[in-house]
Design a protein around this motif. Structure first.
Motif, PDB file in Angstrom:
ATOM      1  N   GLY A 145       7.827  -2.256   0.321  1.00  0.00           N
ATOM      2  CA  GLY A 145       7.003  -1.166   0.834  1.00  0.00           C
ATOM      3  C   GLY A 145       6.234  -1.625   2.050  1.00  0.00           C
ATOM      4  O   GLY A 145       6.686  -2.497   2.803  1.00  0.00           O
ATOM      5  N   THR A 146       5.067  -1.063   2.250  1.00  0.00           N
ATOM      6  CA  THR A 146       4.209  -1.431   3.371  1.00  0.00           C
ATOM      7  C   THR A 146       3.196  -2.457   2.897  1.00  0.00           C
ATOM      8  O   THR A 146       2.324  -2.145   2.082  1.00  0.00           O
ATOM      9  N   PRO A 147       3.301  -3.710   3.386  1.00  0.00           N
ATOM     10  CA  PRO A 147       2.350  -4.731   2.931  1.00  0.00           C
ATOM     11  C   PRO A 147       0.997  -4.566   3.605  1.00  0.00           C
ATOM     12  O   PRO A 147       0.910  -4.127   4.757  1.00  0.00           O
ATOM     13  N   LEU A 148      -0.048  -4.931   2.880  1.00  0.00           N
ATOM     14  CA  LEU A 148      -1.380  -4.875   3.473  1.00  0.00           C
ATOM     15  C   LEU A 148      -1.646  -6.107   4.329  1.00  0.00           C
ATOM     16  O   LEU A 148      -2.187  -6.008   5.423  1.00  0.00           O
ATOM     17  N   PHE A 149      -1.254  -7.260   3.823  1.00  0.00           N
ATOM     18  CA  PHE A 149      -1.541  -8.507   4.535  1.00  0.00           C
ATOM     19  C   PHE A 149      -0.230  -9.167   4.949  1.00  0.00           C
ATOM     20  O   PHE A 149       0.487  -9.708   4.126  1.00  0.00           O
ATOM     21  N   THR A 150       0.084  -9.123   6.239  1.00  0.00           N
ATOM     22  CA  THR A 150       1.266  -9.807   6.765  1.00  0.00           C
ATOM     23  C   THR A 150       0.864 -10.540   8.029  1.00  0.00           C
ATOM     24  O   THR A 150       0.512  -9.912   9.029  1.00  0.00           O
ATOM     25  N   GLY A 151       0.894 -11.864   7.995  1.00  0.00           N
ATOM     26  CA  GLY A 151       0.498 -12.639   9.163  1.00  0.00           C
ATOM     27  C   GLY A 151      -0.943 -12.397   9.552  1.00  0.00           C
ATOM     28  O   GLY A 151      -1.299 -12.491  10.733  1.00  0.00           O
ATOM     29  N   GLY A 162       5.310  10.184   1.787  1.00  0.00           N
ATOM     30  CA  GLY A 162       4.332   9.357   2.472  1.00  0.00           C
ATOM     31  C   GLY A 162       3.984   8.072   1.760  1.00  0.00           C
ATOM     32  O   GLY A 162       3.698   7.056   2.407  1.00  0.00           O
ATOM     33  N   LEU A 163       3.983   8.072   0.428  1.00  0.00           N
ATOM     34  CA  LEU A 163       3.630   6.873  -0.330  1.00  0.00           C
ATOM     35  C   LEU A 163       4.848   6.034  -0.694  1.00  0.00           C
ATOM     36  O   LEU A 163       4.708   5.004  -1.346  1.00  0.00           O
ATOM     37  N   GLY A 164       6.035   6.453  -0.251  1.00  0.00           N
ATOM     38  CA  GLY A 164       7.236   5.697  -0.572  1.00  0.00           C
ATOM     39  C   GLY A 164       7.647   5.876  -2.032  1.00  0.00           C
ATOM     40  O   GLY A 164       6.958   6.520  -2.825  1.00  0.00           O
ATOM     41  N   THR A 165       8.758   5.280  -2.383  1.00  0.00           N
ATOM     42  CA  THR A 165       9.267   5.396  -3.747  1.00  0.00           C
ATOM     43  C   THR A 165       8.356   4.653  -4.723  1.00  0.00           C
ATOM     44  O   THR A 165       8.134   3.453  -4.582  1.00  0.00           O
ATOM     45  N   GLY A 166       7.820   5.379  -5.675  1.00  0.00           N
ATOM     46  CA  GLY A 166       6.941   4.766  -6.672  1.00  0.00           C
ATOM     47  C   GLY A 166       5.510   4.586  -6.225  1.00  0.00           C
ATOM     48  O   GLY A 166       4.661   4.147  -7.003  1.00  0.00           O
ATOM     49  N   VAL A 215       0.821  -1.213   0.000  1.00  0.00           N
ATOM     50  CA  VAL A 215       0.000   0.000   0.000  1.00  0.00           C
ATOM     51  C   VAL A 215       0.857   1.268   0.000  1.00  0.00           C
ATOM     52  O   VAL A 215       0.327   2.375  -0.057  1.00  0.00           O
ATOM     53  N   THR A 216       2.175   1.103   0.099  1.00  0.00           N
ATOM     54  CA  THR A 216       3.136   2.172  -0.190  1.00  0.00           C
ATOM     55  C   THR A 216       4.300   1.531  -0.935  1.00  0.00           C
ATOM     56  O   THR A 216       4.455   0.299  -0.930  1.00  0.00           O
ATOM     57  N   GLY A 217       5.134   2.382  -1.542  1.00  0.00           N
ATOM     58  CA  GLY A 217       6.392   1.899  -2.087  1.00  0.00           C
ATOM     59  C   GLY A 217       7.446   1.813  -1.000  1.00  0.00           C
ATOM     60  O   GLY A 217       7.163   2.065   0.185  1.00  0.00           O
ATOM     61  N   PRO A 218       8.691   1.461  -1.356  1.00  0.00           N
ATOM     62  CA  PRO A 218       9.769   1.385  -0.365  1.00  0.00           C
ATOM     63  C   PRO A 218      10.059   2.739   0.276  1.00  0.00           C
ATOM     64  O   PRO A 218       9.848   3.789  -0.326  1.00  0.00           O
ATOM     65  N   ASP A 219      10.538   2.693   1.507  1.00  0.00           N
ATOM     66  CA  ASP A 219      11.029   3.864   2.240  1.00  0.00           C
ATOM     67  C   ASP A 219      10.012   4.996   2.396  1.00  0.00           C
ATOM     68  O   ASP A 219      10.320   6.158   2.127  1.00  0.00           O
ATOM     69  N   PRO A 220       8.801   4.696   2.857  1.00  0.00           N
ATOM     70  CA  PRO A 220       7.861   5.788   3.120  1.00  0.00           C
ATOM     71  C   PRO A 220       8.330   6.602   4.317  1.00  0.00           C
ATOM     72  O   PRO A 220       9.005   6.094   5.221  1.00  0.00           O
ATOM     73  N   GLY A 221       8.005   7.877   4.321  1.00  0.00           N
ATOM     74  CA  GLY A 221       8.397   8.739   5.434  1.00  0.00           C
ATOM     75  C   GLY A 221       7.621  10.036   5.389  1.00  0.00           C
ATOM     76  O   GLY A 221       6.798  10.252   4.498  1.00  0.00           O
TER      77      GLY A 221
END
Length: 204
Positions: free
Chosen positions: A173-179, A26-30, A16-22
């Motif tokens: 990035g930020t995964p939506l479904f993890t565990g 906010g949406l990360g790279t890409g 739901v975001t790309g890598p390295d959001p901050g």
């Protein structure tokens, strides 16, 4: 009846975001590619966005997402939840510490410090009030971020899951479904537009 709808854009590989959001990214790279559909002039995509905002009696979001949308590079008159639509819902933020000040002071913010279930309860009450005042059947929308929606799904708080599936593979990035706890979904609708495939499921 007020439904609890989780609504979020996601990549083909589940981010739901790309890598390295901050704070400044906010949406990360890409990650901007996830929301191309929401800023498109395509009439079908405008309709999807309009219908989503029109049904919102209250909106729930996490503190990290609040800090992004209320930050200096966040929402404005052109970009924001329903910025170009009629009506503005109440916003309920799940946080351990409410902010000292709010830039977007013209919006109706409620800060809940006692957890996500309580935030959803407050949002449901706000949506019910808005429904009574307008005569419309309004819902609670969980707009994110990803961790807030995942937690709501795990806690069994979500009635409907809407995913805007962007044609992009982010790789990280930020995964939506993890565990995540197993959930059975029943497909209600699929709408394909130029920049996304919009999937709606009932959550059993």
């Amino acid at each position: 009846m007020t439904r609890i709808i989780a609504d979020i854009s996601v990549s083909l590989d589940g981010f739901v975001t790309g890598p390295d959001p901050g704070p400044e990214n906010g949406l990360g790279t890409g990650g901007e590619a996830l929301h191309t559909w929401a800023f498109s002039d395509d009439p079908d995509e405008r309709r999807v966005l309009s219908e989503a905002t029109a049904r919102s009696g209250a909106v729930v979001l996490g503190r990290r997402l609040f800090d992004l949308v209320d930050g200096p590079n966040g929402w404005d008159d052109r970009s924001g939840y329903g910025a170009a639509e009629v009506g503005r819902p109440a916003f309920v933020v799940v946080t351990s510490s409410p902010p000292r000040s709010v830039r977007l002071g013209d919006l109706d913010w409620r800060f809940v410090t006692t957890g996500l279930p309580d935030a959803v309860t407050v949002a449901r009450e706000r949506a019910a009030t808005a429904s009574s005042e307008t005569g419309l059947d309004l819902d609670v929308v969980l707009m994110g971020g990803g961790a807030t929606i995942a937690s709501a799904l795990d806690a069994g708080l979500v009635d409907t899951l809407t995913l805007h599936l962007a044609p992009v593979v982010l790789g990280a990035g930020t995964p939506l479904f993890t565990g995540a706890a197993p959930r059975t979904l029943v497909r209600r609708s699929v709408t394909a537009t130029t920049n996304s495939t919009h999937l709606t499921y009932d959550v059993l």
